[in-house]
Design a protein around this motif. Structure first.
Motif, PDB file in Angstrom:
ATOM      1  N   ALA A  70      -9.858 -18.734 -22.047  1.00 22.87           N
ATOM      2  CA  ALA A  70     -11.022 -19.250 -22.014  1.00 22.87           C
ATOM      3  C   ALA A  70     -12.021 -17.893 -22.049  1.00 22.87           C
ATOM      4  CB  ALA A  70     -12.012 -19.902 -21.646  1.00 22.87           C
ATOM      5  N   GLN A  71     -11.944 -17.140 -21.410  1.00 23.60           N
ATOM      6  CA  GLN A  71     -12.538 -15.948 -21.162  1.00 23.60           C
ATOM      7  C   GLN A  71     -12.231 -14.716 -22.007  1.00 23.60           C
ATOM      8  OE1 GLN A  71     -12.011 -14.389 -17.213  1.00 23.60           O
ATOM      9  NE2 GLN A  71     -11.326 -16.163 -16.250  1.00 23.60           N
ATOM     10  N   ARG A  72     -10.830 -15.088 -22.910  1.00 25.57           N
ATOM     11  CA  ARG A  72     -10.831 -13.907 -23.348  1.00 25.57           C
ATOM     12  C   ARG A  72     -11.495 -14.406 -25.185  1.00 25.57           C
ATOM     13  NH1 ARG A  72      -5.500 -13.448 -21.786  1.00 25.57           N
ATOM     14  NH2 ARG A  72      -4.687 -15.431 -22.604  1.00 25.57           N
ATOM     15  N   LEU A  73     -11.739 -15.358 -24.829  1.00 29.01           N
ATOM     16  CA  LEU A  73     -12.595 -16.818 -26.736  1.00 29.01           C
ATOM     17  C   LEU A  73     -13.311 -15.429 -26.602  1.00 29.01           C
ATOM     18  CD1 LEU A  73     -12.805 -18.357 -29.078  1.00 29.01           C
ATOM     19  CD2 LEU A  73     -12.998 -20.205 -27.772  1.00 29.01           C
ATOM     20  N   TYR A  74     -13.995 -16.161 -25.068  1.00 31.21           N
ATOM     21  CA  TYR A  74     -15.840 -16.617 -24.861  1.00 31.21           C
ATOM     22  C   TYR A  74     -16.203 -14.561 -25.214  1.00 31.21           C
ATOM     23  CZ  TYR A  74     -15.175 -20.135 -22.734  1.00 31.21           C
ATOM     24  OH  TYR A  74     -14.915 -21.716 -22.499  1.00 31.21           O
ATOM     25  N   SER A  75     -15.380 -13.541 -24.549  1.00 32.22           N
ATOM     26  CA  SER A  75     -15.342 -12.690 -24.851  1.00 32.22           C
ATOM     27  C   SER A  75     -14.983 -11.937 -26.432  1.00 32.22           C
ATOM     28  CB  SER A  75     -14.435 -11.266 -24.076  1.00 32.22           C
ATOM     29  OG  SER A  75     -15.012 -11.438 -22.315  1.00 32.22           O
ATOM     30  N   LYS A  76     -14.324 -12.323 -26.726  1.00 34.69           N
ATOM     31  CA  LYS A  76     -13.762 -12.063 -27.981  1.00 34.69           C
ATOM     32  C   LYS A  76     -15.420 -12.104 -29.077  1.00 34.69           C
ATOM     33  CE  LYS A  76      -9.688 -12.243 -28.756  1.00 34.69           C
ATOM     34  NZ  LYS A  76      -8.047 -13.303 -29.727  1.00 34.69           N
ATOM     35  N   MET A  77     -15.475 -13.093 -28.826  1.00 32.92           N
ATOM     36  CA  MET A  77     -17.015 -14.018 -29.469  1.00 32.92           C
ATOM     37  C   MET A  77     -18.236 -13.362 -28.893  1.00 32.92           C
ATOM     38  SD  MET A  77     -15.777 -15.897 -31.692  1.00 32.92           S
ATOM     39  CE  MET A  77     -17.050 -16.339 -32.250  1.00 32.92           C
ATOM     40  N   GLY A  78     -18.504 -12.065 -27.647  1.00 34.88           N
ATOM     41  CA  GLY A  78     -19.636 -11.572 -27.354  1.00 34.88           C
ATOM     42  C   GLY A  78     -20.102 -11.883 -26.175  1.00 34.88           C
ATOM     43  N   PHE A  79     -19.623 -13.339 -25.189  1.00 33.26           N
ATOM     44  CA  PHE A  79     -20.085 -13.120 -24.142  1.00 33.26           C
ATOM     45  C   PHE A  79     -19.423 -11.780 -23.225  1.00 33.26           C
ATOM     46  CE2 PHE A  79     -20.591 -16.699 -26.791  1.00 33.26           C
ATOM     47  CZ  PHE A  79     -21.437 -17.551 -26.097  1.00 33.26           C
ATOM     48  N   LYS A  80     -20.796 -11.725 -22.251  1.00 32.30           N
ATOM     49  CA  LYS A  80     -20.136 -10.766 -20.707  1.00 32.30           C
ATOM     50  C   LYS A  80     -20.452 -11.332 -19.631  1.00 32.30           C
ATOM     51  CE  LYS A  80     -20.773  -7.549 -24.182  1.00 32.30           C
ATOM     52  NZ  LYS A  80     -18.910  -7.209 -24.845  1.00 32.30           N
ATOM     53  N   ILE A  81     -19.436 -11.197 -18.897  1.00 36.66           N
ATOM     54  CA  ILE A  81     -19.832 -11.355 -17.307  1.00 36.66           C
ATOM     55  C   ILE A  81     -20.791 -10.778 -16.670  1.00 36.66           C
ATOM     56  CG2 ILE A  81     -18.827 -11.801 -15.217  1.00 36.66           C
ATOM     57  CD1 ILE A  81     -15.628 -11.479 -16.514  1.00 36.66           C
ATOM     58  N   GLU A  82     -21.728 -12.047 -16.192  1.00 38.10           N
ATOM     59  CA  GLU A  82     -23.088 -11.447 -15.690  1.00 38.10           C
ATOM     60  C   GLU A  82     -22.802 -11.701 -14.077  1.00 38.10           C
ATOM     61  OE1 GLU A  82     -26.553 -12.414 -18.320  1.00 38.10           O
ATOM     62  OE2 GLU A  82     -26.580 -13.967 -17.562  1.00 38.10           O
ATOM     63  N   GLY A  83     -22.338 -12.558 -13.672  1.00 40.39           N
ATOM     64  CA  GLY A  83     -21.985 -12.328 -11.933  1.00 40.39           C
ATOM     65  C   GLY A  83     -20.324 -13.345 -11.804  1.00 40.39           C
ATOM     66  N   VAL A  84     -20.154 -13.697 -10.755  1.00 41.27           N
ATOM     67  CA  VAL A  84     -19.816 -14.812  -9.956  1.00 41.27           C
ATOM     68  C   VAL A  84     -20.131 -15.801  -9.366  1.00 41.27           C
ATOM     69  CG1 VAL A  84     -17.956 -14.965  -8.995  1.00 41.27           C
ATOM     70  CG2 VAL A  84     -17.846 -12.520  -9.042  1.00 41.27           C
ATOM     71  N   LYS A  85     -19.263 -16.976  -9.243  1.00 43.46           N
ATOM     72  CA  LYS A  85     -19.903 -18.464  -8.392  1.00 43.46           C
ATOM     73  C   LYS A  85     -19.988 -18.465  -8.133  1.00 43.46           C
ATOM     74  CE  LYS A  85     -22.233 -22.564 -10.034  1.00 43.46           C
ATOM     75  NZ  LYS A  85     -22.597 -23.715 -11.066  1.00 43.46           N
ATOM     76  N   HIS A  86     -19.349 -17.635  -6.850  1.00 44.68           N
ATOM     77  CA  HIS A  86     -18.633 -18.644  -5.284  1.00 44.68           C
ATOM     78  C   HIS A  86     -18.249 -19.486  -5.123  1.00 44.68           C
ATOM     79  CE1 HIS A  86     -17.644 -13.624  -5.305  1.00 44.68           C
ATOM     80  NE2 HIS A  86     -19.368 -13.557  -5.356  1.00 44.68           N
ATOM     81  N   ASN A  87     -16.904 -20.279  -4.748  1.00 43.10           N
ATOM     82  CA  ASN A  87     -16.709 -21.384  -3.997  1.00 43.10           C
ATOM     83  C   ASN A  87     -17.203 -22.287  -4.786  1.00 43.10           C
ATOM     84  OD1 ASN A  87     -15.685 -20.262  -2.578  1.00 43.10           O
ATOM     85  ND2 ASN A  87     -17.145 -20.736  -0.588  1.00 43.10           N
TER      86      ASN A  87
END
Length: 162
Positions: free
Chosen positions: A127-144
């Motif tokens: 899913a991360q690869r798809l989202y990245s290909k579609m222009g989504f960027k990681i903004e942060g981590v939601k721990h636990n």
């Protein structure tokens, strides 16, 4: 791929239940899914009333995937939408996710949505690869963020801005 219609409610509920059983990447355990078709129909109608999007993929026999973009209901966040997507394993790998996200982009531009956001488990690399290909960027981590199978799982916050 098409917008959901009222006649899809029962099939949409079956799709959600199937996804809940098939993968740990959806939020709900199967026993947590409300089985009321009337409640689901009300939720869908309410969501669409506020300008949200709900696309379904029909293979001719049943629904095999969906993308829901829940638009912010309040004025200060009406420009953003939170995304949930699910595709059955039997329909995966055929480019359906990419098609859903392309349609999402068109909808967003036509409806003055300037921010699309979602969360994804750190272990969900496909899913991360798809989202990245579609222009989504990681903004942060939601721990636990998730507690499953006896341990905590982190999620990434991802977003795409226009």
């Amino acid at each position: 791929m098409r917008n959901i219609i009222p006649q899809d409610t029962s099939n949409f509920l079956q799709l959600q239940k199937h996804l809940d059983k098939e993968t740990d990447f959806m939020l709900l355990y199967p026993e947590e899914r409300n089985s009321s078709i009337f409640l689901l129909q009300d939720n869908i109608q309410s969501s669409l009333k506020y300008g949200s999007l709900l696309l379904v993929i029909d293979d001719g026999n049943k629904l095999v995937g969906y993308l829901q973009a829940s638009r912010g209901r309040y004025k200060k966040i009406h420009h953003s939408a939170y995304i949930v997507v699910g595709i059955l394993a039997a329909a995966a790998g055929k480019g359906l996710g990419k098609l859903l996200f392309k349609e999402l982009d068109c909808w967003a531009r036509n409806n003055n949505i300037t921010r699309l956001e979602l969360t994804v488990m750190k272990s969900n690399k496909i899913a991360q690869r798809l989202y990245s290909k579609m222009g989504f960027k990681i903004e942060g981590v939601k721990h636990n963020s998730i507690f499953m199978h006896g341990h905590y799982i982190d999620e990434y916050y991802m977003a795409k801005c226009f």
